[in-house]
Enzyme design. Structure first.
Site, PDB file in Angstrom:
ATOM      1  N   HIS A 127      59.684 105.126  38.266  1.00 39.23           N
ATOM      2  CA  HIS A 127      58.873 103.805  38.235  1.00 39.23           C
ATOM      3  C   HIS A 127      59.228 102.544  38.866  1.00 39.23           C
ATOM      4  CE1 HIS A 127      55.967 101.353  36.132  1.00 39.23           C
ATOM      5  NE2 HIS A 127      56.752 101.038  35.500  1.00 39.23           N
ATOM      6  N   ARG A 134      65.774  98.138  32.683  1.00 47.59           N
ATOM      7  CA  ARG A 134      64.923  96.911  32.908  1.00 47.59           C
ATOM      8  C   ARG A 134      63.966  97.037  31.547  1.00 47.59           C
ATOM      9  NH1 ARG A 134      59.080  96.279  34.721  1.00 47.59           N
ATOM     10  NH2 ARG A 134      59.179  98.425  34.639  1.00 47.59           N
ATOM     11  N   HIS A 184      59.458 106.033  34.235  1.00 49.33           N
ATOM     12  CA  HIS A 184      58.543 105.512  33.368  1.00 49.33           C
ATOM     13  C   HIS A 184      58.105 107.042  32.277  1.00 49.33           C
ATOM     14  CE1 HIS A 184      55.057 104.149  31.328  1.00 49.33           C
ATOM     15  NE2 HIS A 184      55.262 102.904  31.591  1.00 49.33           N
ATOM     16  N   ARG A 212      62.812 102.391  27.463  1.00 48.15           N
ATOM     17  CA  ARG A 212      62.188 103.349  28.146  1.00 48.15           C
ATOM     18  C   ARG A 212      63.069 104.748  28.480  1.00 48.15           C
ATOM     19  NH1 ARG A 212      58.780 100.184  32.539  1.00 48.15           N
ATOM     20  NH2 ARG A 212      57.233  99.757  30.854  1.00 48.15           N
ATOM     21  N   GLU A 252      55.062  96.167  23.859  1.00 50.70           N
ATOM     22  CA  GLU A 252      55.815  97.221  24.677  1.00 50.70           C
ATOM     23  C   GLU A 252      57.282  97.608  24.304  1.00 50.70           C
ATOM     24  OE1 GLU A 252      55.283  97.494  29.116  1.00 50.70           O
ATOM     25  OE2 GLU A 252      53.786  95.803  28.935  1.00 50.70           O
TER      26      GLU A 252
END
Ligand code: SIN
Length: 530
Positions: A346, A381, A239, A285, A116
Site C-alpha cells: 500500500h 505510517r 494495507h 496496520r 482510523e
C-alpha cells in the site's frame, strides 16, 4: 532544450500543491507519465489526518504518529507536519476542496471527522470515501486555469541530469531532466535549477497492491541513479484490507470501514483480532496485516472477511458510496454480506532521504510526498498522515527552493543520445520480467520475512537487473521498459535495506530476529549508489 523555473515530476497532491505555489513566482513544467489525474492521490479513500477539533490536540496526534513509527520517526518533522497541518487544510478548502460536515447538535455544522487505526481521536477529514479524488479534481481545476504551468501528459522522466554525470568539477547538482514524450518517442531535454520529485511510491513492485499502475518507484530509482541518498526502503506498508475478487484488482476497502465499526472475521465467522492486540481491528496496520496473514496461513483460506452488515443500510451507503457501488457492481452487497479481503502492498514509508523542506542530498533536487523519506513515518505510517504530509512538505519545499535560488550555471545541457538502438523485438520479455519481479517480491519480501528468502530475492534480482540493463542499452526506450528498469532498481533497494536490518520493527518483520533491537538499529537505514 527547454528551460523552466521549476520542473515538477508527478501530479498527485504534493506535485500539484507545489506547482500551484511555484507558478506565483515562475514558470512550471508539470510532468506526468499518463493522464494528469492518474496518481495515487486520486485513489485515496480514507482522508487527511489533521487536528481540527477542540477534543483533539497536536500533542495527541504527535504521540499517535510516534507510536506507530516505533522509534524511527524524527520528532521535529512530526511536530512540523502536525502543527502546520491546519493552515494547509485551510488553503485546500480555499482552493475549493470539500470535506464532509455534519450537524453539531447546536443547530450548526462541524467537520465530520473519521477514525482510523492507531489514532486515539477522530481526526480524519474526508469527502465520503473518495477524499483523494476530490482533492485531485479541485487542484487540477486550479492547475488548468494557470497559464504559468505547462502540463506535459504522457511524458515519462528517464533520468535526472546532474553536473556529476556531465563531468563538471563542482558539488553534484541536479540541473534538469530527460523526459520521454510517449507520443513522438523523442527524449526531450528540460532544464531547471529546481526539480521536484513528487512521483509517489512503488506498490507495483508487489504482485498484490492497492496502488494504481503508475506506482513504479520512478522517483526513488532515478534519484538513486543520480547519486542521492535513499533511506528506509525496507518499510513497505501492507494495507490489511484490499478487496479479494477474481475480477477486480487493487481495490481498497478503506480502514475507515473498521473505524466505523467493521469487524474482521475468518472463514468460520469467528472474530480473531482480539487474540492479537487489545485495540483489535483498530490496531496499527502492521499488526492487523500480520494477524490476517497468520490467520490465512493457519487456515489455508484465501482471504478473511470484513463485516459491516450490523450498521444501518443508509449509513453504509452514504458513508461509503464508492465501496458500496464498486462491490455491488461485482455482485457483492456489503450491507448484507461480509467483504472478502486480503492484505496488499500500500505505501512506501522510505524513499529519497530529505529534510523537512524536502531537500535531498543532491543540490537542486527536492522530493515531497510518498517518494520522500523525511522521518514522518518512521517504521510504520499512521493512517491518513500522507495526504497531510503531501501538502505541508509541498509548501515547505516551495519556500525553501525560492529562498535559495541561484544564478543559472553558464553551460548548455547536452541533448539525449540514443545511439544505435533497435525496437524491442519481443515485448513478452518485458512483461515476463515485470511479473517475475512482482511475484518474487510478494513471495520472498512480503509481510513476514526471513534472511534466507531475502537472500534468494537478492540473487534473482541481480540477474534480472543485468537483463534489464541489457535491454535498456540495446533497445529503443519506452514507458514500459523505463518502468521495468525502475521497478528492478527499487525492488533491489527494498531487499538490500531489509537484509541490513537484523531486527523486527514496525513494517519490517523477520522470523530470524523477532524482537526490536534499540542498541543496534534505532536509526534509519541509509544507502547510496557507489
Ligand atoms: C484507507 O482509506 O484505508 C487508506 C488511508 C491511508 O492509507 O492513509
Amino acid at each position: 532544450m527547454r528551460e523552466f523555473d521549476f520542473i515538477v515530476l508527478g501530479s498527485g497532491i504534493a506535485g500539484l500543491s507545489f506547482a500551484l505555489k511555484a507558478a506565483k513566482v515562475g514558470t512550471v513544467a508539470l510532468i506526468t507519465k499518463r493522464g494528469r489525474a492518474d496518481s495515487n492521490t486520486a485513489w485515496a479513500q480514507g482522508g487527511v489526518a489533521c487536528v481540527m477539533s477542540d477534543e483533539d490536540s497536536f500533542e495527541l496526534h504527535i504521540r499517535d504518529t510516534l507510536d506507530a513509527g516505533v522509534g524511527l520517526c524524527h520528532e521535529d518533522v512530526v511536530r512540523a507536519v502536525v502543527t502546520e497541518g491546519p493552515a494547509r487544510i485551510d488553503e485546500l478548502m480555499y482552493l475549493g476542496v470539500h470535506f464532509d460536515h455534519r450537524e453539531n447538535g447546536n443547530g450548526g455544522n462541524e467537520l465530520d471527522l473519521g477514525r482510523e487505526g492507531g489514532h486515539s481521536k477522530r481526526r480524519v477529514l474526508h469527502f465520503q470515501d473518495a477524499t483523494g479524488r476530490e482533492i485531485e479534481h479541485r487542484l487540477l481545476e486550479q492547475i488548468a486555469a494557470n497559464s504559468q504551468i505547462e502540463v506535459m501528459e504522457n511524458h515519462m522522466a528517464v533520468d535526472l541530469i546532474t553536473t556529476g554525470k556531465l563531468g563538471y568539477a563542482m558539488e553534484n547538482s541536479c540541473v534538469g531532466v530527460y523526459v520521454l514524450n510517449e507520443s513522438t518517442g523523442v527524449v526531450e531535454t528540460l532544464r531547471s535549477d529546481v526539480t521536484v520529485a513528487a512521483t509517489g511510491g512503488c506498490g507495483k513492485v508487489y504482485l498484490y497492491t492497492t496502488n494504481p499502475d503508475v506506482a513504479t518507484g520512478d522517483g526513488v530509482a532515478m534519484a538513486w541513479r543520480a547519486g542521492a541518498t535513499i533511506a528506509n526502503m525496507e518499510f513497505i506498508q501492507f494495507h490489511p484490507t484490499c478487496l479479494y475478487h477474481p475480477d477486480i484488482k487493487s481495490f481498497l476497502i478503506s480502514e475507515v470501514v473498521r473505524g466505523e465499526g467493521g469487524i474482521l472475521i475468518n472463514e468460520r465467522g469467528q472474530r480473531f483480532m482480539e487474540h492479537h492486540n487489545p485495540q483489535k481491528e483498530l490496531a496499527p496496520r502492521d499488526i492487523v496485516a500480520r494477524a490476517i496473514d497468520a490467520e490465512m496461513k493457519r487456515s489455508g483460506a484465501k482471504c478473511v472477511y470484513l463485516d459491516i452488515t450490523h450498521k444501518p443500510v443508509d449509513f453504509i451507503i452514504s458513508r461509503f458510496p464508492t465501496i458500496y457501488e464498486t462491490c455491488l457492481r461485482y455482485g457483492l452487497d456489503i450491507t448484507k454480506k461480509p467483504i472478502p479481503v486480503v492484505p496488499a502492498a500500500h505505501y512506501q514509508c522510505g524513499g529519497v532521504k530529505v529534510d523537512i523542506n524536502g531537500e535531498t542530498s543532491l543540490r537542486g533536487l527536492f522530493a515531497i510526498g510518498e517518494v520522500a523519506c523525511n522521518g514522518l513515518h518512521g517504521a510504520n505510517r499512521l493512517a491518513s498522515n500522507s495526504l497531510l504530509e503531501g501538502v505541508v512538505t509541498a509548501h515547505r519545499a516551495f519556500e525553501k527552493s525560492t529562498r535559495q535560488r541561484r544564478e543559472r550555471l553558464p553551460f548548455d545541457l547536452p541533448e539525449w543520445r540514443s545511439g544505435e538502438v533497435q525496437d524491442v523485438d519481443e515485448l513478452v520479455v518485458i512483461s515476463h520480467n515485470w511479473e517475475e519481479i512482482r511475484r518474487l517480491m510478494w513471495d520472498y519480501v512480503g509481510i513476514v520475512r526471513t534472511g534466507k528468502r531475502l537472500q534468494r530475492a537478492a540473487t534473482r534480482l541481480r540477474n534480472l537487473h543485468a537483463e534489464v540493463q541489457e535491454f535498456y542499452w540495446n533497445f529503443k526506450i519506452s514507458t514500459d521498459l523505463l518502468e521495468l528498469r525502475n521497478l528492478v532498481t527499487v525492488a533491489s533497494l527494498v531487499v538490500d535495506c531489509a537484509l541490513s536490518r537484523k531486527e523486527s520493527r514496525g513494517l519490517h518483520y523477520t522470523l530470524d530476529h523477532l524482537e526490536r533491537d534499540d542498541v543496534r538499529f534505532l536509526h534509519d537505514t541509509i544507502t547510496r549508489r557507489n
